[in-house]
Design a protein around this motif. Sequence first.
Motif, PDB file in Angstrom:
ATOM      1  N   LYS A  69       4.742   8.839   5.632  1.00 21.69           N
ATOM      2  CA  LYS A  69       5.224   8.143   6.816  1.00 21.69           C
ATOM      3  C   LYS A  69       5.744   9.123   7.863  1.00 21.69           C
ATOM      4  O   LYS A  69       5.518   8.949   9.057  1.00 21.69           O
ATOM      5  CB  LYS A  69       6.324   7.160   6.418  1.00 21.69           C
ATOM      6  CG  LYS A  69       5.807   5.984   5.582  1.00 21.69           C
ATOM      7  CD  LYS A  69       6.934   5.035   5.164  1.00 21.69           C
ATOM      8  CE  LYS A  69       6.395   3.893   4.321  1.00 21.69           C
ATOM      9  NZ  LYS A  69       7.481   2.956   3.888  1.00 21.69           N
ATOM     10  N   LEU A 108       0.153   1.560  -1.548  1.00 22.96           N
ATOM     11  CA  LEU A 108      -0.378   2.124  -0.309  1.00 22.96           C
ATOM     12  C   LEU A 108      -1.481   3.123  -0.617  1.00 22.96           C
ATOM     13  O   LEU A 108      -1.398   3.894  -1.569  1.00 22.96           O
ATOM     14  CB  LEU A 108       0.753   2.815   0.458  1.00 22.96           C
ATOM     15  CG  LEU A 108       0.378   3.540   1.754  1.00 22.96           C
ATOM     16  CD1 LEU A 108      -0.075   2.537   2.813  1.00 22.96           C
ATOM     17  CD2 LEU A 108       1.574   4.359   2.256  1.00 22.96           C
ATOM     18  N   LYS A 120      -2.900  -1.449   2.316  1.00 22.35           N
ATOM     19  CA  LYS A 120      -1.806  -1.803   1.420  1.00 22.35           C
ATOM     20  C   LYS A 120      -2.186  -3.058   0.668  1.00 22.35           C
ATOM     21  O   LYS A 120      -2.556  -4.077   1.256  1.00 22.35           O
ATOM     22  CB  LYS A 120      -0.519  -2.027   2.216  1.00 22.35           C
ATOM     23  CG  LYS A 120       0.743  -1.944   1.363  1.00 22.35           C
ATOM     24  CD  LYS A 120       1.989  -1.782   2.215  1.00 22.35           C
ATOM     25  CE  LYS A 120       3.211  -1.514   1.354  1.00 22.35           C
ATOM     26  NZ  LYS A 120       4.421  -1.309   2.179  1.00 22.35           N
ATOM     27  N   VAL A 167      -1.469   6.622  -2.523  1.00 20.41           N
ATOM     28  CA  VAL A 167      -0.202   7.258  -2.143  1.00 20.41           C
ATOM     29  C   VAL A 167       0.857   6.799  -3.143  1.00 20.41           C
ATOM     30  O   VAL A 167       1.145   5.603  -3.244  1.00 20.41           O
ATOM     31  CB  VAL A 167       0.223   6.871  -0.713  1.00 20.41           C
ATOM     32  CG1 VAL A 167       1.563   7.520  -0.369  1.00 20.41           C
ATOM     33  CG2 VAL A 167      -0.840   7.280   0.290  1.00 20.41           C
ATOM     34  N   ARG A 209       4.705   6.516  -4.809  1.00 22.64           N
ATOM     35  CA  ARG A 209       6.032   6.294  -4.221  1.00 22.64           C
ATOM     36  C   ARG A 209       6.732   7.619  -3.937  1.00 22.64           C
ATOM     37  O   ARG A 209       7.470   7.744  -2.964  1.00 22.64           O
ATOM     38  CB  ARG A 209       6.882   5.448  -5.177  1.00 22.64           C
ATOM     39  CG  ARG A 209       6.366   4.028  -5.367  1.00 22.64           C
ATOM     40  CD  ARG A 209       7.303   3.217  -6.250  1.00 22.64           C
ATOM     41  NE  ARG A 209       6.788   1.870  -6.463  1.00 22.64           N
ATOM     42  CZ  ARG A 209       6.976   0.859  -5.615  1.00 22.64           C
ATOM     43  NH1 ARG A 209       7.672   1.069  -4.500  1.00 22.64           N
ATOM     44  NH2 ARG A 209       6.479  -0.327  -5.874  1.00 22.64           N
ATOM     45  N   GLN A 232       5.572   8.749  -0.449  1.00 23.37           N
ATOM     46  CA  GLN A 232       5.475   7.804   0.670  1.00 23.37           C
ATOM     47  C   GLN A 232       6.300   8.240   1.875  1.00 23.37           C
ATOM     48  O   GLN A 232       5.864   8.092   3.023  1.00 23.37           O
ATOM     49  CB  GLN A 232       5.901   6.404   0.211  1.00 23.37           C
ATOM     50  CG  GLN A 232       4.813   5.673  -0.570  1.00 23.37           C
ATOM     51  CD  GLN A 232       5.156   4.216  -0.819  1.00 23.37           C
ATOM     52  OE1 GLN A 232       6.118   3.675  -0.247  1.00 23.37           O
ATOM     53  NE2 GLN A 232       4.387   3.581  -1.684  1.00 23.37           N
TER      54      GLN A 232
END
Length: 257
Positions: free
Chosen positions: A251, A230, A225, A242, A244, A247
């Motif tokens: 995760k 990320l 990051k 990655v 938004r 994301q």
Amino acid sequence: MRGDFRLGNAGDWTRRLREIGIYAVIGAFLTIISPYNASGSLPLWAAYLYWTGLVLTGGLSAETTRTVMERSGQKVPVPAMMAIMSVTSALAVTAMIILLEAVISGRAIPPGYLPRLFGLVWVLAAAVTAVGFMIERTVLAPVTEPVKGASPEETFLSRLPVKYRTAKLYAVSAEDHYLRIHTSHGEELILMRLADAMRELAGADGLQVHRSWWVAKDGVRDTRKLGGKLSLVLLSGKEAPVSRTFQAEVKAAGLAA
């Protein structure tokens, strides 16, 4: 159009036969229109051999150039690749014309005419290169036959050269009309849309992490990051960004905290 005739599966041989047919058709077309009246004094059969031979010479030269650029590991945009291929193709064809002129007529082309000859040849080479790329996206689209008992990753990798077919798939990233396949045995470019690749990999253990990236879960080594952005670090060391939009899925898959 590819000029590297490798042994492979039935899809490979189907592709090669299509390539040969396309070279033959282009040769016939040039025989009929006889650009610049280059083969005007030859009988029809000889003119056909003349033009088809030049098409093969240019095609093999262009594909050798593309193979070298792909193996270099440098990311060359498709327009730039096409431009470079057209120039190397034109150089090879110009040299072949000089040779054929000496053999057929016994005359040497005057040095002062060579720049003009190269320019005329390059115009045709650029057109044939552009047509070749369009044909490759349609008629010569990669053909992959399902392999009984094979995983989605193995089936997907079967479209690559032999050395990649036992590799571990890390990720797939889009570059213009091409895909860069990231594996444990290195990288390879293929002509394919990311949407089609993800459709084939629907049953694989991976996910889309960016509009131009699909990543296999077990191909990720770490996360990084920087400045709020990320990225996933692949086992090869390459980083997959990655966005938004994805994301939450990343995760949820346990690839990032």
